[in-house]
Design a protein around this motif. Structure first.
Motif, PDB file in Angstrom:
ATOM      1  N   ARG A  71       0.840  -1.199   0.000  1.00  0.00           N
ATOM      2  CA  ARG A  71       0.000   0.000   0.000  1.00  0.00           C
ATOM      3  C   ARG A  71       0.875   1.249   0.000  1.00  0.00           C
ATOM      4  NH1 ARG A  71      -4.438   0.378   4.131  1.00  0.00           N
ATOM      5  NH2 ARG A  71      -5.228   1.746   2.523  1.00  0.00           N
ATOM      6  N   TRP A  85      -4.741  12.403  -6.122  1.00  0.00           N
ATOM      7  CA  TRP A  85      -3.816  11.450  -5.527  1.00  0.00           C
ATOM      8  C   TRP A  85      -3.664  10.294  -6.484  1.00  0.00           C
ATOM      9  CZ3 TRP A  85      -0.892  12.698  -1.590  1.00  0.00           C
ATOM     10  CH2 TRP A  85      -1.324  13.716  -0.741  1.00  0.00           C
ATOM     11  N   LYS A 115      -1.581  15.997   3.184  1.00  0.00           N
ATOM     12  CA  LYS A 115      -2.350  15.073   4.024  1.00  0.00           C
ATOM     13  C   LYS A 115      -2.873  15.698   5.310  1.00  0.00           C
ATOM     14  CE  LYS A 115      -2.277  11.142   1.865  1.00  0.00           C
ATOM     15  NZ  LYS A 115      -3.479  10.413   1.568  1.00  0.00           N
ATOM     16  N   PHE A 121      -6.268  13.568   7.009  1.00  0.00           N
ATOM     17  CA  PHE A 121      -7.133  12.901   6.055  1.00  0.00           C
ATOM     18  C   PHE A 121      -6.899  11.403   6.191  1.00  0.00           C
ATOM     19  CE2 PHE A 121      -5.999  16.900   3.534  1.00  0.00           C
ATOM     20  CZ  PHE A 121      -6.988  17.631   4.135  1.00  0.00           C
ATOM     21  N   ASP A 122      -7.959  10.622   6.153  1.00  0.00           N
ATOM     22  CA  ASP A 122      -7.859   9.172   6.294  1.00  0.00           C
ATOM     23  C   ASP A 122      -6.936   8.839   7.464  1.00  0.00           C
ATOM     24  OD1 ASP A 122      -8.005   6.460   5.980  1.00  0.00           O
ATOM     25  OD2 ASP A 122      -7.221   6.424   3.939  1.00  0.00           O
ATOM     26  N   GLU A 124      -6.656   6.642   9.878  1.00  0.00           N
ATOM     27  CA  GLU A 124      -6.122   5.299  10.137  1.00  0.00           C
ATOM     28  C   GLU A 124      -4.962   4.991   9.193  1.00  0.00           C
ATOM     29  OE1 GLU A 124      -5.327   1.864  11.973  1.00  0.00           O
ATOM     30  OE2 GLU A 124      -6.632   3.445  12.691  1.00  0.00           O
ATOM     31  N   ARG A 125      -5.140   5.293   7.922  1.00  0.00           N
ATOM     32  CA  ARG A 125      -4.065   5.079   6.947  1.00  0.00           C
ATOM     33  C   ARG A 125      -2.877   5.992   7.275  1.00  0.00           C
ATOM     34  NH1 ARG A 125      -1.168   3.084   2.810  1.00  0.00           N
ATOM     35  NH2 ARG A 125      -0.967   4.353   0.941  1.00  0.00           N
ATOM     36  N   SER A 126      -3.152   7.219   7.623  1.00  0.00           N
ATOM     37  CA  SER A 126      -2.076   8.149   7.981  1.00  0.00           C
ATOM     38  C   SER A 126      -1.289   7.617   9.173  1.00  0.00           C
ATOM     39  CB  SER A 126      -2.644   9.532   8.299  1.00  0.00           C
ATOM     40  OG  SER A 126      -3.198  10.119   7.143  1.00  0.00           O
TER      41      SER A 126
END
Length: 156
Positions: A71, A85, A115, A121-122, A124-126
């Motif tokens: 990812r 993105w 970001k 932003f996002d 959990e992914r960050s």
């Protein structure tokens, strides 16, 4: 601890660790002259000269690298007057170089405002990208005796 505070602390940890690694790169000779003679860290030469990260990595580093490969951080691009993105594969000289490019992209996305705009932003992914980036940076220091010495004996 509130989630926002946890994310802010992680971002600060990434910036601090990233700065320390770049300091260590420069003082250990992994340095090139940039525009106007600026001292720039030579991430690529370091990546090429160190053993593959996966060869000597613990489980946490293997997990961090695996995540980045599966990812990868996206790159913010500007196309037809629109911010977007995209998954953009960087040109890398080897596996270490690719992972370091991804870590630098995480830092750049955060530092240059891609970001974060008062909130993540996002988130959990960050969080995952921040944590894995810090893990990879610390592994790079620990795997290189000169880098570790520079890290442990920081001075001017």
């Amino acid at each position: 601890m509130a989630y926002d505070q946890e994310m802010s602390d992680l971002a600060s940890d990434l910036f601090r660790t990233f700065a320390q690694v770049e300091y260590c790169l420069k003082v250990t000779g992994y340095c090139v002259a940039g525009r106007g003679g600026a001292a720039n860290p030579d991430w690529t030469r370091f990546a090429l000269e160190m053993p593959p990260l996966l060869d000597e990595a613990g489980e946490d580093v293997v997990a961090a690298i695996s995540y980045m490969q599966r990812r990868p951080p996206k790159k913010q691009v500007y196309v037809d007057d629109v911010l977007q993105w995209r998954i953009v594969a960087p040109h890398a000289e080897n596996g270490n170089d690719l992972i370091f490019l991804y870590v630098r992209r995480v830092r750049n996305n955060l530092f240059h405002g891609g970001k974060f705009n008062g909130r993540f932003f996002d988130p959990e992914r960050s969080r995952e990208l921040l944590e894995h980036s810090i893990t990879i940076l610390m592994a790079a220091i620990l795997m290189s005796p000169p880098m570790l010495e520079a890290y442990e004996n920081r001075s001017d």
